[in-house]
Write a protein that holds these residues in place. Structure first.
Motif, mmCIF file in Angstrom:
data_model
loop_
_atom_site.group_PDB
_atom_site.id
_atom_site.type_symbol
_atom_site.label_atom_id
_atom_site.label_comp_id
_atom_site.label_asym_id
_atom_site.label_seq_id
_atom_site.Cartn_x
_atom_site.Cartn_y
_atom_site.Cartn_z
ATOM 1 N N ARG A 38 40.829 11.543 -3.892
ATOM 2 C CA ARG A 38 40.744 12.968 -3.613
ATOM 3 C C ARG A 38 41.319 13.274 -2.240
ATOM 4 N NH1 ARG A 38 35.035 14.460 -3.182
ATOM 5 N NH2 ARG A 38 34.723 12.291 -2.544
ATOM 6 N N VAL A 39 42.003 14.388 -2.142
ATOM 7 C CA VAL A 39 42.554 14.830 -0.870
ATOM 8 C C VAL A 39 41.418 15.314 0.024
ATOM 9 C CG1 VAL A 39 44.017 16.547 0.263
ATOM 10 C CG2 VAL A 39 44.778 15.441 -1.851
ATOM 11 N N CYS A 40 41.460 14.931 1.285
ATOM 12 C CA CYS A 40 40.479 15.376 2.285
ATOM 13 C C CYS A 40 41.195 16.303 3.267
ATOM 14 C CB CYS A 40 39.888 14.169 3.022
ATOM 15 S SG CYS A 40 38.808 14.620 4.398
ATOM 16 N N TYR A 49 39.973 10.799 0.662
ATOM 17 C CA TYR A 49 38.667 10.146 0.623
ATOM 18 C C TYR A 49 38.814 8.714 0.135
ATOM 19 C CZ TYR A 49 36.218 14.582 1.321
ATOM 20 O OH TYR A 49 35.737 15.749 1.852
ATOM 21 N N ILE A 50 38.209 7.772 0.848
ATOM 22 C CA ILE A 50 38.135 6.409 0.351
ATOM 23 C C ILE A 50 37.224 6.443 -0.871
ATOM 24 C CG2 ILE A 50 37.414 4.053 0.862
ATOM 25 C CD1 ILE A 50 37.918 4.631 3.807
ATOM 26 N N ILE A 59 46.674 6.938 6.564
ATOM 27 C CA ILE A 59 47.520 5.769 6.834
ATOM 28 C C ILE A 59 48.895 6.268 7.255
ATOM 29 C CG2 ILE A 59 48.524 3.671 5.877
ATOM 30 C CD1 ILE A 59 46.267 3.646 3.831
ATOM 31 N N GLY A 60 49.364 5.796 8.390
ATOM 32 C CA GLY A 60 50.669 6.224 8.877
ATOM 33 C C GLY A 60 51.311 5.145 9.717
ATOM 34 N N GLY A 61 52.328 5.551 10.471
ATOM 35 C CA GLY A 61 53.020 4.614 11.336
ATOM 36 C C GLY A 61 54.475 4.996 11.513
ATOM 37 N N TYR A 62 55.253 4.052 12.014
ATOM 38 C CA TYR A 62 56.685 4.296 12.164
ATOM 39 C C TYR A 62 57.438 2.977 12.236
ATOM 40 C CZ TYR A 62 55.953 3.451 17.221
ATOM 41 O OH TYR A 62 55.618 2.906 18.443
ATOM 42 N N VAL A 63 58.740 3.058 11.970
ATOM 43 C CA VAL A 63 59.676 1.961 12.202
ATOM 44 C C VAL A 63 60.698 2.468 13.209
ATOM 45 C CG1 VAL A 63 61.417 0.459 11.197
ATOM 46 C CG2 VAL A 63 59.355 0.996 9.899
ATOM 47 N N ARG A 64 60.925 1.681 14.266
ATOM 48 C CA ARG A 64 61.797 2.111 15.369
ATOM 49 C C ARG A 64 62.850 1.056 15.663
ATOM 50 N NH1 ARG A 64 58.756 3.337 20.858
ATOM 51 N NH2 ARG A 64 58.247 5.253 19.721
ATOM 52 N N PHE A 65 64.067 1.531 15.924
ATOM 53 C CA PHE A 65 65.143 0.652 16.368
ATOM 54 C C PHE A 65 65.805 1.264 17.589
ATOM 55 C CE2 PHE A 65 69.677 -0.471 16.468
ATOM 56 C CZ PHE A 65 69.583 -1.856 16.544
ATOM 57 N N ASP A 92 43.491 5.698 10.532
ATOM 58 C CA ASP A 92 42.628 6.691 11.176
ATOM 59 C C ASP A 92 41.545 7.099 10.181
ATOM 60 O OD1 ASP A 92 41.477 8.722 12.613
ATOM 61 O OD2 ASP A 92 43.360 9.755 13.073
ATOM 62 N N ALA A 93 40.304 6.657 10.396
ATOM 63 C CA ALA A 93 39.189 6.931 9.479
ATOM 64 C C ALA A 93 38.195 7.882 10.139
ATOM 65 C CB ALA A 93 38.493 5.634 9.080
ATOM 66 N N ARG A 94 37.797 8.932 9.411
ATOM 67 C CA ARG A 94 36.880 9.933 9.969
ATOM 68 C C ARG A 94 35.862 10.369 8.913
ATOM 69 N NH1 ARG A 94 40.824 13.894 13.597
ATOM 70 N NH2 ARG A 94 42.502 12.390 13.921
ATOM 71 N N SER A 95 34.691 10.744 9.389
ATOM 72 C CA SER A 95 33.657 11.284 8.514
ATOM 73 C C SER A 95 32.779 12.223 9.319
ATOM 74 C CB SER A 95 32.817 10.157 7.890
ATOM 75 O OG SER A 95 32.221 9.365 8.904
ATOM 76 N N GLU A 96 32.176 13.189 8.619
ATOM 77 C CA GLU A 96 31.288 14.141 9.271
ATOM 78 C C GLU A 96 29.880 13.557 9.369
ATOM 79 O OE1 GLU A 96 31.885 16.737 10.816
ATOM 80 O OE2 GLU A 96 33.843 17.484 10.128
ATOM 81 N N THR A 97 29.249 13.738 10.537
ATOM 82 C CA THR A 97 27.875 13.292 10.756
ATOM 83 C C THR A 97 27.096 14.415 11.429
ATOM 84 O OG1 THR A 97 28.095 12.421 13.015
ATOM 85 C CG2 THR A 97 28.843 10.994 11.209
ATOM 86 N N GLU A 98 25.798 14.186 11.617
ATOM 87 C CA GLU A 98 24.981 15.183 12.301
ATOM 88 C C GLU A 98 25.360 15.339 13.773
ATOM 89 O OE1 GLU A 98 22.435 11.367 11.988
ATOM 90 O OE2 GLU A 98 24.129 12.346 10.986
#
Length: 358
Positions: A38-40, A49-50, A59-65, A92-98
């Motif tokens: 599911r899209v978060c 959503y995991i 999940i991201g990143g880059y390739v550089r030359f 980058d993992a995130r979740s809502e908490t109190e």
């Protein structure tokens, strides 16, 4: 006719009954329904959503030359043709908490420079919640002021120490007023890149470096920021002040100045200079300034000039061009005038960068 009708009806009933039992068997053999990804949208673009959790992951990143020609802007040495390749993965993992958003961030890199191939290394790993951060990342002495300009070789006149273990707290957001307080370990062996430096390994009985900052920015990026740090091993202070101004929809400029105490101390091993983690430039002070001009929707022109008290001047100019979505090319020309501990003379060189972000 009656007997024939009865036989046909019995056969039809038998076929229907057999088909129903077979259908029941097929339904019973079906696997459990799959839980699709599911899209978060709670934390911005690219998160999902995991499965089985309420944690959102990006999940991201880059390739550089990078390809370098001419003379090295940091040392003045002729580098002929030189190449550098990097691959980066970001989780980058995130979740809502109190207590608000709970974030964990990991960045893994692997570089190839010339014939030297490095294994993947940890560039950053930290936890954040309710303004607190604990982990390993670029020093806040760098990121609080957003480094320097949009220049590849922006640190010829260096403005920060290397990545470090850290614990800090930030009050406020990116827009408006914010304040920072924290501790940093500093890098274990600080090497300026152009001269030997004494080993400065952190020990458990040492007190960590102390760092603090203030910042105020508007939504368009205009603002002022200050960062200061005290190196408890060199017993020296370093501070930087940066001002950003967006002149209009096309032009923006910045000016940054740095000062460090006790630059010419000789407290290191054998009477060598004990480098200040918060004063990586040579001399008591240094200054950086630059501009960015939006040429069109895909391209911008960027320039930067810097000077350190010891006598070295560095300048750079580049074009940042988005060839297509996710792929940019950035040609840059560099000029350095040496007149101090680094030596004398000048260097002219260039770098072209290709980078694919995902």
């Amino acid at each position: 006719m009656t007997i024939k009708t009865l036989l046909l009806s019995s056969c039809a009933a038998l076929v229907i009954s057999t088909g129903a039992h077979a259908a029941d068997a097929i339904v019973a053999a079906e696997p459990e329904p799959m839980e699709y990804v599911r899209v978060c949208d709670a934390f911005g673009k690219g998160f999902f959503y995991i499965p089985g959790t309420e944690t959102c992951l990006k999940i991201g990143g880059y390739v550089r030359f990078d390809s370098n020609v001419g003379e090295n802007p940091y040392s003045g040495e002729s580098q002929g043709w030189d190449a550098f390749t990097r691959g980066t993965i970001v989780l980058d993992a995130r979740s809502e908490t109190e207590y608000g958003a709970l974030r964990s961030f990991i960045e893994l890199r692997s570089d190839v420079d010339g014939i030297d191939e490095t294994t993947p290394y940890l560039n950053a790993a930290y936890i954040e919640i309710a303004g607190f951060r604990a982990g390993y990342a670029d020093s806040r002495y760098d990121t609080w002021l957003n480094s320097a300009g949009n220049i590849i070789n922006d640190d010829v006149i260096d403005y920060t120490g290397d990545r470090t273990n850290q614990a800090s707290y930030v009050y406020g957001e990116d827009v408006g007023f914010s304040a920072l307080a924290g501790f940093e370990e500093g890098d274990g062996s600080y090497d300026t890149g152009f001269a030997p430096a004494p080993t400065r390994t952190f020990k458990s009985d040492n007190f960590p470096h102390v760092i603090g900052g203030l910042r105020y920015y508007t939504e368009d990026g205009t603002g002022i920021a200050f960062i200061g740090g005290y190196d408890t091993r060199a017993e020296a202070f370093g501070g930087k002040l940066r001002v950003d101004v967006k002149l209009n929809d096309i032009f923006s400029v910045f000016l940054m100045g740095g000062y460090q105490s006790d630059w010419d101390n000789d407290d290191g091993p054998g009477g060598t200079r004990q480098r200040n983690y918060y004063g990586p430039w040579l001399g008591d002070w240094a200054a950086w300034g630059g501009f960015s001009a939006k040429l069109n929707e895909k391209a911008s022109l960027n320039g930067q000039a810097a000077y350190e008290d010891d006598g070295t001047f560095a300048a750079a100019l580049n074009v940042d061009y988005m060839l297509t979505e996710g792929l940019k090319v950035q040609p840059e020309i560099n000029y350095t005038e040496f007149d101090g501990e680094r030596g004398t003379g000048s260097a002219i060189g260039g770098t072209i960068r290709f980078q694919r972000d995902f």
